[in-house]
Design an enzyme around this catalytic site. Structure first.
Site, PDB file in Angstrom:
ATOM      1  N   SER A  62       0.793  -1.192   0.040  1.00 43.51           N
ATOM      2  CA  SER A  62       0.039  -0.158   0.075  1.00 43.51           C
ATOM      3  C   SER A  62       0.882   1.175  -0.098  1.00 43.51           C
ATOM      4  CB  SER A  62      -0.988  -0.018   1.213  1.00 43.51           C
ATOM      5  OG  SER A  62      -1.862  -1.311   1.235  1.00 43.51           O
ATOM      6  N   HIS A 123       8.120  -4.503   4.942  1.00 42.04           N
ATOM      7  CA  HIS A 123       8.477  -3.516   5.902  1.00 42.04           C
ATOM      8  C   HIS A 123       9.976  -3.590   6.281  1.00 42.04           C
ATOM      9  CE1 HIS A 123       4.484  -2.258   7.619  1.00 42.04           C
ATOM     10  NE2 HIS A 123       4.096  -3.333   7.139  1.00 42.04           N
ATOM     11  N   ARG A 153       2.981 -12.563   7.855  1.00 45.61           N
ATOM     12  CA  ARG A 153       1.737 -11.851   7.507  1.00 45.61           C
ATOM     13  C   ARG A 153       2.306 -11.440   5.950  1.00 45.61           C
ATOM     14  NH1 ARG A 153      -2.005  -7.656   9.913  1.00 45.61           N
ATOM     15  NH2 ARG A 153      -2.824  -6.426   8.187  1.00 45.61           N
ATOM     16  N   PRO A 262       7.647   3.020   7.291  1.00 44.42           N
ATOM     17  CA  PRO A 262       7.498   4.114   8.437  1.00 44.42           C
ATOM     18  C   PRO A 262       6.062   3.504   9.317  1.00 44.42           C
ATOM     19  CG  PRO A 262       7.651   5.543   6.577  1.00 44.42           C
ATOM     20  CD  PRO A 262       7.672   3.940   6.210  1.00 44.42           C
ATOM     21  N   ASP A 263       5.088   3.251   8.772  1.00 39.17           N
ATOM     22  CA  ASP A 263       3.768   3.314   9.458  1.00 39.17           C
ATOM     23  C   ASP A 263       3.855   2.512  10.651  1.00 39.17           C
ATOM     24  OD1 ASP A 263       3.675   1.042   7.719  1.00 39.17           O
ATOM     25  OD2 ASP A 263       1.671   1.211   7.058  1.00 39.17           O
ATOM     26  N   ARG A 264       4.089   1.112  10.557  1.00 34.60           N
ATOM     27  CA  ARG A 264       4.250   0.285  11.577  1.00 34.60           C
ATOM     28  C   ARG A 264       5.522   0.411  12.702  1.00 34.60           C
ATOM     29  NH1 ARG A 264       0.057  -3.020  11.989  1.00 34.60           N
ATOM     30  NH2 ARG A 264      -1.533  -3.460  10.111  1.00 34.60           N
ATOM     31  N   HIS A 445      -2.164  -2.885  -5.300  1.00 33.19           N
ATOM     32  CA  HIS A 445      -1.648  -4.122  -5.341  1.00 33.19           C
ATOM     33  C   HIS A 445      -2.535  -5.222  -5.044  1.00 33.19           C
ATOM     34  CE1 HIS A 445      -2.136  -4.703  -1.045  1.00 33.19           C
ATOM     35  NE2 HIS A 445      -1.804  -3.462  -0.969  1.00 33.19           N
ATOM     36  N   HIS A 462       0.762 -10.310   0.159  1.00 30.16           N
ATOM     37  CA  HIS A 462       0.296  -9.640  -1.207  1.00 30.16           C
ATOM     38  C   HIS A 462       0.589 -10.396  -2.348  1.00 30.16           C
ATOM     39  CE1 HIS A 462       0.637  -5.450   1.203  1.00 30.16           C
ATOM     40  NE2 HIS A 462      -0.294  -6.123   1.207  1.00 30.16           N
TER      41      HIS A 462
END
Length: 511
Positions: A62, A123, A153, A262-264, A445, A462
């Site tokens: 994403s 990530h 994941r 970054p997000d996690r 995606h 994904h």
């Protein structure tokens, strides 16, 4: 006067493939998507590998997808940047890494390496951890401890043992490093302000609290026995023969967080770096004077050093819309809100003039397969009001469901997720068409297109399958062979706006 909005609708994790087995996209009853596909010009786009600035064959995600979509060009991803730096020797000369290593040598303290322990490439990449171990050995750093966040994941749900064994081989080979803690990413990489999860990971690393094991593999075996797989492994502490933790994070230590996305990474980083942290009580042993390194720029809120500084993206879609005086709306639920804002704007936090944002809270459930519709209906209701109010020239919308529920690896809930989104899609697109507007229906995606492996096991990662693009305008023709970076030029084309030179993507509309 009635606005005729052009809307970019991103169905997150929604790709196309012919095989229907394990394919929630194909199996779902989606009359609206099918109707638009049959009625309007459509094609497929590449959303993975070199088409989005990733290594060949690497699945998209994403963050990468929205960066490429918003930039209107191929954006060289952090994974590729770091890989090239390793290959060309620049990694070993990185001043931030060297400063962290000098810090622990001067203070006689420890270097902690933490991040996601897999080669998922979404990530982090385990090869970046190996490069750091090699560098620590080369620089003569003696006390190096690894806090592994288990994936399950972006890779298979029971792959942790293979990564741990491979890491143990590398530790032996380089003569440096010990595994100190293990934690499922559910805890250490939360991004939804579920601080009770983050606290468990923090207390394992700082206080040595949590289940204890002599051997990292024993920790995994024990979890598997209880039906708890990689992503959800409770933060656990590896101990020596006398029962003391291998290592805890202490004053004057250095940390290198080798996740690049970054997000996690933000919440756990804030826990270590922010003096005015209030989310939970960090207790008396909270380490002071840490030398904290983020592999890439995580957020303005994270007070750490950055090893690979961001490259600026000028003239992204949002900026161009703003320069021409257009009103734009970004709308999504919590899980994908950073994607339609920060990532879509090329890593910029602030709004552009004329940009509004609507955030709808994601439901508070342990996992989204328990509520496959998530907040899609609420997002839709909020957007329909805005379309009715004639405020916006451009709309950027994300539906999170196919991706977030697809990550469960459960077929039935993912089918329900796709069906909920299709119902919402019908309402939104029909409202836009009623205003004389145009919808670009696409995805960032794949994921929901493959939730079971051929032998029926959960497939949580994904995919590399192509994504659809439909433009609800009769009488035009779309070219094949496009990429995500072609979507912004297409939107500008439909709005009658010139394409800036920085956007090297090309409109999909055949002239």
């Amino acid at each position: 006067m009635s606005k005729q909005p052009v809307a970019l609708i991103i169905l997150d994790g929604f790709a196309l493939r012919d095989e229907t087995y394990g394919n929630a996209v194909a199996q779902a009853n989606k009359p609206n998507f099918d109707r638009y596909w049959n009625e309007y010009p459509h094609t497929m786009l590449k959303a993975c590998g070199e088409a989005v600035g990733l290594p060949e064959g690497q699945m998209g995600n994403s963050e990468v997808g929205h960066l490429n979509i918003g930039a209107g060009r191929i954006v060289y991803q952090s994974l590729t940047r770091v890989n090239i730096a390793i290959r060309e020797g620049e990694f070993d000369r990185n001043e931030t890494f060297l400063a962290a290593m000098n810090h622990v040598k001067q203070h006689g303290t420890s270097l902690h390496l933490f991040g996601l322990l897999s080669d998922g490439g979404v990530h982090s990449h385990i090869h970046h951890l190996y490069a750091l171990l090699r560098l620590a050995a080369k620089e003569g750093v003696k006390r190096v401890y690894i806090h592994g966040f288990l994936d399950g994941r972006d890779v298979g749900p029971q792959t942790a043992p293979q990564y741990i064994k491979e890491l143990q081989e590398k530790i032996k080979e380089y003569g440096v490093g010990e595994i100190a803690t293990l934690s499922g990413r559910y805890y250490s990489m939360d991004r939804d302000k579920r601080w009770d999860r983050v606290e468990k990971a923090y207390r394992a690393m700082v206080y040595g609290e949590g289940p204890t094991y002599r051997d990292p593999l024993e920790c995994i075996e024990d979890s598997y026995k209880h039906g708890i797989y990689d992503e959800f492994v409770l933060p656990s502490v590896i101990v020596r023969e006398d029962g003391r933790p291998v290592a805890t994070i202490q004053d004057n230590d250095a940390i290198i967080f080798y996740n690049f996305r970054p997000d996690r990474a933000i919440q756990i980083s804030n826990t270590f770096t922010n003096e005015d942290f209030r989310e939970f009580d960090r207790g008396p042993k909270h380490p002071k004077h840490l030398f904290f390194v983020c592999l890439t720029h995580f957020s303005e809120t994270v007070k750490g050093y950055v090893a690979f500084k961001p490259t600026n993206l000028d003239n992204t879609l949002g900026e161009v819309l703003s320069q021409h005086g257009l009103r734009q709306l970004r709308i999504a639920e919590t899980e994908k809100y950073p994607h339609v804002t920060f990532f879509m704007s090329g890593g910029r936090e602030e709004k552009f003039p004329g940009e509004d944002r609507i955030l709808i809270n994601s439901p508070k459930v342990p996992t989204y397969d328990l509520k496959p519709e998530m907040s899609a209906y609420e997002v839709t209701d909020a957007l329909l009001k805005e379309i009715e109010a004639d405020k916006y020239d451009a709309i950027i919308l994300n539906y999170a469901n196919p991706d977030m529920v697809g990550h469960s690896g459960k077929l039935e809930p993912t089918i329900k997720a796709v069906e909920a989104v299709d119902e919402c899609l019908g309402k939104v697109v029909d409202a836009i068409l009623a205003k004389g507007g145009i919808a670009i229906i696409t995805a960032d995606h794949g994921n929901a297109d493959e939730v079971l492996t051929p032998d029926g096991k959960p497939q949580t990662a994904h995919t590399t399958n192509p994504v659809p693009v439909i433009v609800t305008k009769k009488g035009i023709k779309l070219r094949d062979g496009g990429i995500l970076g072609d979507l912004a030029p297409t939107m500008l084309d439909l709005l009658g706006l010139p394409q800036p030179k920085e956007m090297t993507g090309k409109s999909l509309i055949v002239k």
